[in-house]
Each structure stands twice: as C-alpha cells, then as structure tokens.
Design an enzyme around this catalytic site. Structure first.
Site, PDB file in Angstrom:
ATOM      1  N   HIS A 153     -84.518  27.632  83.438  1.00 20.43           N
ATOM      2  CA  HIS A 153     -82.893  26.251  83.161  1.00 20.43           C
ATOM      3  C   HIS A 153     -83.342  25.863  81.086  1.00 20.43           C
ATOM      4  CE1 HIS A 153     -82.591  26.189  86.998  1.00 20.43           C
ATOM      5  NE2 HIS A 153     -83.791  25.717  87.669  1.00 20.43           N
ATOM      6  N   SER A 274     -76.137  37.073  55.264  1.00 23.41           N
ATOM      7  CA  SER A 274     -74.385  36.513  55.921  1.00 23.41           C
ATOM      8  C   SER A 274     -74.008  37.445  54.591  1.00 23.41           C
ATOM      9  CB  SER A 274     -74.473  35.470  55.727  1.00 23.41           C
ATOM     10  OG  SER A 274     -72.942  34.706  55.466  1.00 23.41           O
ATOM     11  N   LYS A 280     -78.605  32.510  55.328  1.00 21.32           N
ATOM     12  CA  LYS A 280     -78.927  32.437  55.702  1.00 21.32           C
ATOM     13  C   LYS A 280     -79.765  33.564  56.200  1.00 21.32           C
ATOM     14  CE  LYS A 280     -76.747  31.704  59.783  1.00 21.32           C
ATOM     15  NZ  LYS A 280     -75.625  32.221  60.963  1.00 21.32           N
ATOM     16  N   GLU A 287     -80.131  40.868  67.983  1.00 22.32           N
ATOM     17  CA  GLU A 287     -78.821  41.008  68.475  1.00 22.32           C
ATOM     18  C   GLU A 287     -77.851  42.008  69.285  1.00 22.32           C
ATOM     19  OE1 GLU A 287     -77.105  37.125  67.017  1.00 22.32           O
ATOM     20  OE2 GLU A 287     -78.082  38.055  65.569  1.00 22.32           O
TER      21      GLU A 287
END
Ligand code: ARG
Length: 450
Positions: A153, A274, A280, A287
C-alpha cells in the site's frame, strides 16, 4: 490482377484505403522465403520445370537484395507486399513468374508471412528479455547485501534486501519468457496449401514446404488456417504483459528516484532536463516506458476487436492486424533495450535505503511472532504489539518494564528481535528473503541465464 474481371481501375481514394504495402513491406523477407519454398513444391509437383524454378528463385533473391538496398520501387496500386513482389518477378523473368501463384492465395500467403515474422520476432525479443534479466541479475549480485524497506500500500511494511526486489522482477520477466515460448509453439504451424479457404486441386507436398521453412507442423484445416490470428493475439498479449511488468518496475524506480525517497539516481545518459526549471532531472525513460504500456494494451484490444465479429475464413479486416503487431514489436524491443542499458548505470544510494529500513516499527510482525514463540496466540500477539506501536514510541526504545506491562511473555531477550539482519536470516522458507535464500536464488538465475 484486375485484368480479367474488372473494366476500370480502382478509384484513387479506394486505393489509398486499400493499400497495405506502406506497412506490410516489412514482411518482404518472409514473403520471399515462402515463395521460394512454394515454388520448390510446384517444381516437385511438375508444375514448374527445374529451369523455371531456378529462374524464380534467382529472381526473388535479386528482388530481396534490391529491397534490402532500398532500391526497389514499391507501387501502391499493387496493394500489398505480395503483389508487389510477384509483379516485379514476372516483369523480370517473364512467363515463369506468372506461374508462381499456382495453388496459392494471398490468404494463405499472408498467414504464412505473419507466422514467419512472429517466430523471428519472438526470438529477437527473447534475446532482449534475456539481456534485461542479466542486467537485473548483475545489479542483484552487486548490491546483494543492501537492505531496504519493503512496501505494501506504499507504506513501509517489512525490511527486505534490495536484491530480493530485483529478483522479483526476474521472476515476472521469466513468466514473459515462458509465454513467448508458448506463443512461438502456436505460431510454428505452416498454413500454405490452404489456398483461399478450401485448398487447391493441385496437390502440393505441404510437409516438404514446412520442412524447408523450418516449421514443426502443418495446419490441419484450410478454413481455420486462413482465419487464425490467435498466434498474433497470443503475441500481443505476451508483449502487453512485458509492457505491464516494465511499467510497474518503472513506477517503483520513478518513486525511488524522488528526493523524498532518494534511494536511486538515474545516470545523466538516461535522464532529461526541464526546459524551464534548471535544477530538474527527470526520469523520462521510465515514464515513457510506463506510458507506452498503454499502447501495448491498446494494440491487443485492437486485434481482439477486429477478430470478434468476423465470419470464418479470410476477411479483409484481417489486414488491420499488422500495424498493431508491428507497433507492439517495435515498442517492446526498444523499451527492453533502454532498460538493459539503463539499469547498470543506476546509482544505488545504500545509506538512504538502509537508514529507511532501520526502522524498528518494520519489525512489529517479528515481535508478534516472538510472542507466538512464547505460546501467545497470534491474534492476541497482534493486538499487544499493535497497542505498543500505537503508543508512538519506537518499539526498540521500550524499557523492560514497558514490555512487561504489555505482556508477561515479553522477556529480556525481546531486544534481539530488533536486529534487522538477524530478522532477515529467520526468513528462511523458500521464496523468503534470508541472505542464504538470496544467494541460492542468485546462483539459480546465474545457471538459468547462462
Ligand atoms: N494485404 C492483405 C492482408 O494483409 C493480404 C491478403 C489479401 N487477400 C485478399 N483476398 N484480398 O491481409
């Protein structure tokens, strides 16, 4: 092909809807291999002379070289890869070329090409899957003593070794490997000789064609042979499952690469920046892999939807199987390659992982099991430890008196429960993460992947 029956050419828009050569040209090698095997059977049956067979085989090989060298001119008005190659052959060698299609339909021809393609691509994907499994194994070997919290979880649950997590991925990819092997077996059936749907009056030695093309079996029913795309569905499902496994793995890696976790860092070669925020570093490869699993599922659904309402035998809808298939093959091939190259370059932040694992609350279950060892029924033990955990104190910081107050069974030796490495040693049943088991599993995988 329209010369006999039709009085006019097909309209331009119909042609552009109808053509598949823009994508099925990918099948050219298989189409040519199939045609040479078919021509050889025609020669054995006395339909072609030995000279005619030689001319056909040579002509087809020349065409194959031209296509490979990108010198071949594809013609959309000839619809598909099959007609393009056959017409080019006849143009090249004359009347012998016009005999090639005897006893054959594009319906069994395309079924054959697809089976050859699927068989070959399965082998390519298995090689890449193996490379990924090897990369996972190397990582597990390198970091086999690194502890980390295991999650359920997404909440810290129990301590594990990082290697145990990596070995879990190996198991999932091994099931993918088994699925591909099964799919290959089902694809490995030779359909040529089924004709349009009812075979041919010209008796060809189908077993000899199968042998020449390396097939284990021949199809046993001509209607089924031209209808069947189950092997494509099996393959698309196998590819979708690889995508889903890669996607779940990606999700873990993405999460662990955040500053909040800080367990791993992607190498610069597999991260992107980025356009706005200079600080970043984004895990785009993981992804994108997670995102691409959506296409893989979509391609499977595309094919199943095409198949569900079809009358038996060949229907043109079946032409729509190919783009979904090719896309899934390309997507999985490149994702597997990216992951195999990306994993060895991961930085593993051992301190961060181990300091997160070094949380006595993760051993609450072990404490309950300690009580079970002292004769306390598990449900009671669960409640006793639950109360201690809810007190807000670290379980290993409780005094002997506090332990006693909770249960008489919590004696002095209770403190030994909180040694994480010992706790892992006690998890010794097959499949559990004791260090001995992990070493045994690493040895097992080394042998399996050798
Ligand atoms: N391009 C077709 C396909 O991909 C080949 C078979 C065509 N057969 C036919 N009867 N039109 O399925």
């Amino acid at each position: 092909m329209r010369e006999g029956r039709f009085s006019s050419a097909v309209s331009e828009i119909a042609q552009s809807q109808s053509q598949s050569v823009s994508f099925d040209r990918r099948l050219y090698r298989h189409d040519i291999a199939g045609s040479i095997a078919h021509a050889s059977a025609l020669a054995s049956a006395g339909i072609l002379t030995a000279d005619e067979f030689e001319m056909i085989a040579r002509g087809l090989r020349e065409i194959e070289n031209e296509i490979a060298a990108e010198k071949f001119v594809w013609d959309q008005s000839l619809e598909d890869v099959h007609m393009n190659i056959e017409m080019a052959l006849t143009k090249r060698i004359g009347p012998a070329g016009a005999k090639l299609h005897t006893g054959r339909s594009r319906n069994d021809q395309v079924a054959l090409d697809l089976r050859l393609y699927v068989r070959e691509e399965i082998d390519q994907i298995v090689t890449r899957l193996r490379a990924l499994q090897n990369a996972l194994l190397l990582l597990a070997q390198k970091h086999y003593q690194v502890l980390m919290p295991g999650y359920t979880h997404l909440q810290r649950a129990q301590p594990i070794y990082f290697a145990h997590y990596l070995l879990a991925q190996l198991e999932a990819f091994e099931r993918d490997h088994e699925r591909l092997r099964d799919t290959r077996h089902r694809a490995d059936v030779m359909p040529l000789g089924s004709g349009a749907l009812a075979g041919s009056t010209i008796a060809l030695n189908r077993e000899a064609i199968a042998k020449a093309l390396g097939f284990q079996r021949v199809t046993q029913n001509s209607i089924d042979a031209v209808s069947d795309r189950d092997f494509v569905a099996d393959f698309l499902y196998s590819l979708a499952m690889i995508g889903i496994h890669l996607s779940r793995f990606s999700e873990d890696l993405i999460l662990w690469s955040t500053s909040e976790f800080g367990f791993i860092e992607f190498s610069d070669a597999f991260a992107t920046g980025s356009s706005l925020m200079p600080q970043k570093k984004n895990p785009d490869m993981a992804e994108l892999t997670r995102g691409k699993s959506g296409r893989l599922i979509g391609n499977l659904v595309t094919l199943l939807t095409i198949l569900k309402g079809l009358p038996s035998a060949y229907n043109r809808d079946l032409q729509e199987d190919k783009e979904a298939l090719f896309d899934s093959v390309d997507t999985v091939r490149s994702a597997l390659e990216v992951f195999s190259a990306m994993l060895p370059e991961l930085t593993i932040n051992r301190e961060r992982m181990e300091s997160s694992a070094n949380d006595p609350q993760l051993l609450a279950t072990d404490l309950a099991e300690y009580l079970v060892g002292k004769g306390v029924p598990f449900r009671e033990a669960h409640a006793i430890v639950g109360k201690l955990a809810a007190s807000g104190k670290q379980l290993n910081a409780l005094s002997d008196e506090e332990f006693r107050a909770a249960s008489n069974a919590l004696e002095e030796d209770v403190h030994e429960v909180f040694d994480i490495r010992k706790a892992l040693q006690r998890r010794s049943a097959t499949g559990s993460p004791s260090p001995e088991n992990i070493e045994r599993q690493i040895a097992r995988w080394r042998e399996l992947l050798a």
